[in-house]
Design a protein around this motif. Structure first.
Motif, PDB file in Angstrom:
ATOM      1  N   ALA A   1       0.818  -1.219   0.000  1.00 60.72           N
ATOM      2  CA  ALA A   1       0.000   0.000   0.000  1.00 60.72           C
ATOM      3  C   ALA A   1       0.849   1.265   0.000  1.00 60.72           C
ATOM      4  CB  ALA A   1      -0.919   0.009   1.211  1.00 60.72           C
TER       5      ALA A   1
ATOM      6  N   THR B   1       0.551   4.319   1.355  1.00 58.57           N
ATOM      7  CA  THR B   1      -0.042   5.201   2.351  1.00 58.57           C
ATOM      8  C   THR B   1       0.617   6.576   2.301  1.00 58.57           C
ATOM      9  OG1 THR B   1       1.557   4.426   3.979  1.00 58.57           O
ATOM     10  CG2 THR B   1      -0.565   3.274   3.885  1.00 58.57           C
TER      11      THR B   1
ATOM     12  N   ARG C   1      -1.759  -0.921  -3.686  1.00 57.13           N
ATOM     13  CA  ARG C   1      -3.012  -0.563  -3.018  1.00 57.13           C
ATOM     14  C   ARG C   1      -2.965   0.920  -2.694  1.00 57.13           C
ATOM     15  NH1 ARG C   1      -4.953  -2.379   2.646  1.00 57.13           N
ATOM     16  NH2 ARG C   1      -7.234  -2.366   2.497  1.00 57.13           N
TER      17      ARG C   1
ATOM     18  N   PRO D   1      -4.807   4.031  -0.914  1.00 55.54           N
ATOM     19  CA  PRO D   1      -5.859   4.560  -0.042  1.00 55.54           C
ATOM     20  C   PRO D   1      -6.553   5.765  -0.673  1.00 55.54           C
ATOM     21  CG  PRO D   1      -3.870   4.099   1.219  1.00 55.54           C
ATOM     22  CD  PRO D   1      -3.498   3.982  -0.239  1.00 55.54           C
TER      23      PRO D   1
ATOM     24  N   THR E   1      -5.522   7.287   6.441  1.00 53.98           N
ATOM     25  CA  THR E   1      -5.465   6.030   7.175  1.00 53.98           C
ATOM     26  C   THR E   1      -4.789   6.305   8.519  1.00 53.98           C
ATOM     27  OG1 THR E   1      -3.257   5.294   6.490  1.00 53.98           O
ATOM     28  CG2 THR E   1      -5.063   4.930   4.932  1.00 53.98           C
TER      29      THR E   1
ATOM     30  N   ASN F   1     -12.261   0.063   3.532  1.00 51.18           N
ATOM     31  CA  ASN F   1     -11.343  -0.823   4.234  1.00 51.18           C
ATOM     32  C   ASN F   1     -11.954  -1.257   5.567  1.00 51.18           C
ATOM     33  OD1 ASN F   1      -8.469  -1.846   4.916  1.00 51.18           O
ATOM     34  ND2 ASN F   1      -8.940  -0.473   6.625  1.00 51.18           N
TER      35      ASN F   1
ATOM     36  N   ASP G   1     -12.726  -6.664   1.988  1.00 51.64           N
ATOM     37  CA  ASP G   1     -11.494  -5.988   2.393  1.00 51.64           C
ATOM     38  C   ASP G   1     -11.339  -6.025   3.912  1.00 51.64           C
ATOM     39  OD1 ASP G   1      -9.156  -4.962   1.402  1.00 51.64           O
ATOM     40  OD2 ASP G   1      -9.897  -2.940   1.036  1.00 51.64           O
TER      41      ASP G   1
ATOM     42  N   THR H   1      -5.260  -8.828   0.501  1.00 51.84           N
ATOM     43  CA  THR H   1      -4.929  -7.449   0.171  1.00 51.84           C
ATOM     44  C   THR H   1      -4.222  -6.697   1.293  1.00 51.84           C
ATOM     45  OG1 THR H   1      -7.177  -6.779   0.811  1.00 51.84           O
ATOM     46  CG2 THR H   1      -6.754  -7.139  -1.546  1.00 51.84           C
ATOM     47  N   GLU H   2      -4.117  -7.317   2.492  1.00 51.87           N
ATOM     48  CA  GLU H   2      -3.365  -6.639   3.547  1.00 51.87           C
ATOM     49  C   GLU H   2      -2.867  -7.621   4.590  1.00 51.87           C
ATOM     50  OE1 GLU H   2      -4.959  -2.987   5.330  1.00 51.87           O
ATOM     51  OE2 GLU H   2      -4.064  -3.604   7.239  1.00 51.87           O
TER      52      GLU H   2
ATOM     53  N   TRP I   1       1.003  -4.487   3.750  1.00 54.69           N
ATOM     54  CA  TRP I   1       0.506  -3.183   4.158  1.00 54.69           C
ATOM     55  C   TRP I   1       1.460  -2.116   3.628  1.00 54.69           C
ATOM     56  CZ3 TRP I   1      -2.519   0.383   4.352  1.00 54.69           C
ATOM     57  CH2 TRP I   1      -2.910   1.169   5.424  1.00 54.69           C
ATOM     58  N   ASN I   2       2.132  -1.331   4.442  1.00 52.08           N
ATOM     59  CA  ASN I   2       2.884  -0.178   3.946  1.00 52.08           C
ATOM     60  C   ASN I   2       4.073  -0.551   3.065  1.00 52.08           C
ATOM     61  OD1 ASN I   2       1.920   2.396   5.649  1.00 52.08           O
ATOM     62  ND2 ASN I   2       1.867   0.592   6.980  1.00 52.08           N
TER      63      ASN I   2
END
Length: 418
Positions: free
Chosen positions: A42, A44, A76, A78, A82, A179, A219, A263-264, A298-299
């Motif tokens: 993602a 972010t 991904r 956002p 977040t 999300n 999600d 996805t995460e 994630w990040n």
């Protein structure tokens, strides 16, 4: 090979060893399953602040030819703030025009101008964490629920966001409605009922189809699989389902008829040996066996304080780590980076998952790639070296010694010659 403990063995190319034994890792391209979409993470606000203008790091993450890179093919994005946003934001919506704030513009520009030139086949997946505060019952971006009265406005906003991103050069392959729709905490978040998700699926799905963008359900965690079944029973607007790793197990996905993927998932402060073992077994071997078509962490990047984060939140993740830990003077590839780097080398987007048999203590997933090669992702989760003798049908067997705890990728054995 990649070792969890030896920095000299990271994506280390090795030659086959001499071993005339029979294959103990058997790839079967005659048994083909789901199509593989790719790997990613993602972008972010925290990641934007650390990666913008960093050609070296963007090459390391996205270049498909980087010899030491992750070779990511998915991202991904956002569509609101977040828990990794220093300031809170959403898009403005006046009933006709969707206006992105500076944070959304910065992320879109980074995708279009810096990431896409490195990875032209990038698939972007959108995910809002919250609707604008005016559409929520608490009047705040932090927590709360979408009101029934705001559903039409929210649907219009989601479609307008997708159209804006497409018009500005961001290839939005898919998006979700929100999300983690079961979570309301003191950072940007928003709950939605199954009925709301279904109604929005009916409203948003067909309009996104016209833009060439899929709509993915849920999600949220594997344990929320019943919610996927519920909303799909009420709505035909969803093209796939998206899952997170924080509760439940990958087996929850196994009987789902729609395409689905992870996805995460985020590492925290766990050590590389434990991370490799968990990632290889749960996120790759078990998830792929349960039908997952991709893996997104994630990040993309965080700093050495696990941020920047939303300082006003008590509950946002304070010890998550990115694929990269970035400081003004250094960048460290974390364990999740190496997991994705190996998986990206084993499976190209468009590959088909194939059946594989492996010895006890070895987690494995196998793929038939579009270029005709077979790919194997594996991990030795034992405390001793193991010899993997890889074969397919009556073709050649190639043997490799994999040390304890190491990740392993093999690519070869032309599928059309077996």
């Amino acid at each position: 090979m990649t070792s969890p403990t030896d920095p000299g063995r990271r994506l280390l190319a090795v030659e086959p060893s001499v071993d005339d034994g029979p294959a103990n890792v058997v790839l079967d391209p005659s048994e083909r399953h789901q199509t593989w979409w790719g790997t990613g993470a993602a972008l972010t606000d925290a990641s934007v602040s650390l990666l913008a203008g960093r050609d070296d790091l963007l090459d390391l993450l996205f270049s498909p030819t980087s010899p030491d890179g992750a070779r990511l093919s998915m991202l991904r994005l956002p569509l609101s703030a977040t828990d990794f946003s220093p300031s809170l934001w959403t898009w403005d919506w006046d009933g006709a025009v969707a206006t992105p704030p500076d944070e959304a513009l910065a992320a879109a520009d980074l995708v279009r101008d810096e990431i896409l030139p490195r990875q032209p086949d990038l698939q972007v997946v959108g995910a809002p964490w919250t609707a604008p505060s005016s559409m929520k019952d608490g009047g705040s971006l932090r927590g709360g629920a979408l009101t029934d009265a705001a559903e039409t406005s929210y649907a219009d906003l989601l479609v307008a966001q997708a159209a804006w991103l497409r018009d500005h050069g961001v290839p939005l392959a898919a998006t979700t409605l929100v999300n983690e729709p079961g979570l309301s905490l003191d950072y940007p978040s928003m709950t939605m009922t199954d009925d709301q998700l279904a109604r929005l699926g009916n409203e948003v799905g067909p309009r996104l189809d016209e833009l060439g963008t899929q709509l993915w359900a849920l999600d949220h965690n594997w344990s929320d699989r019943p919610r996927v079944d519920a909303v799909r029973a009420l709505s035909g607007g969803f093209d796939a389902a998206a899952f997170h790793c924080y509760q439940g197990s990958p087996s929850s996905m196994a009987s789902l008829s729609a395409p689905h993927l992870v996805t995460e998932c985020s590492g925290t402060t766990d050590d590389p040996t434990a991370t490799f073992a968990y990632d290889a077994k749960v996120l790759v071997a078990d998830s792929v066996a349960a039908g997952s078509s991709g893996l997104m962490m994630w990040n993309l990047a965080l700093d050495d304080s696990h941020g920047p984060v939303d300082a006003g939140s008590q509950w946002g993740c304070k010890d998550c780590r990115g694929l990269l830990t970035v400081t003004p003077t250094s960048a460290v590839a974390e364990p999740e980076f190496w997991t994705l780097a190996h998986l990206s080398r084993a499976a190209s987007p468009g590959a088909q998952v194939i059946s594989v048999q492996a010895p006890p203590g070895v987690s494995a997933a196998a793929f038939a790639n579009p270029d005709g090669t077979l790919g194997l992702f594996a991990h030795n989760d034992t405390d001793a070296p193991v010899t993997l003798r890889i074969g397919s049908g009556s073709g050649p067997v190639r043997a490799y010694v994999v040390r304890p705890g190491e990740l392993f990728t093999f690519r070869g054995l032309q599928a059309d010659s077996q």
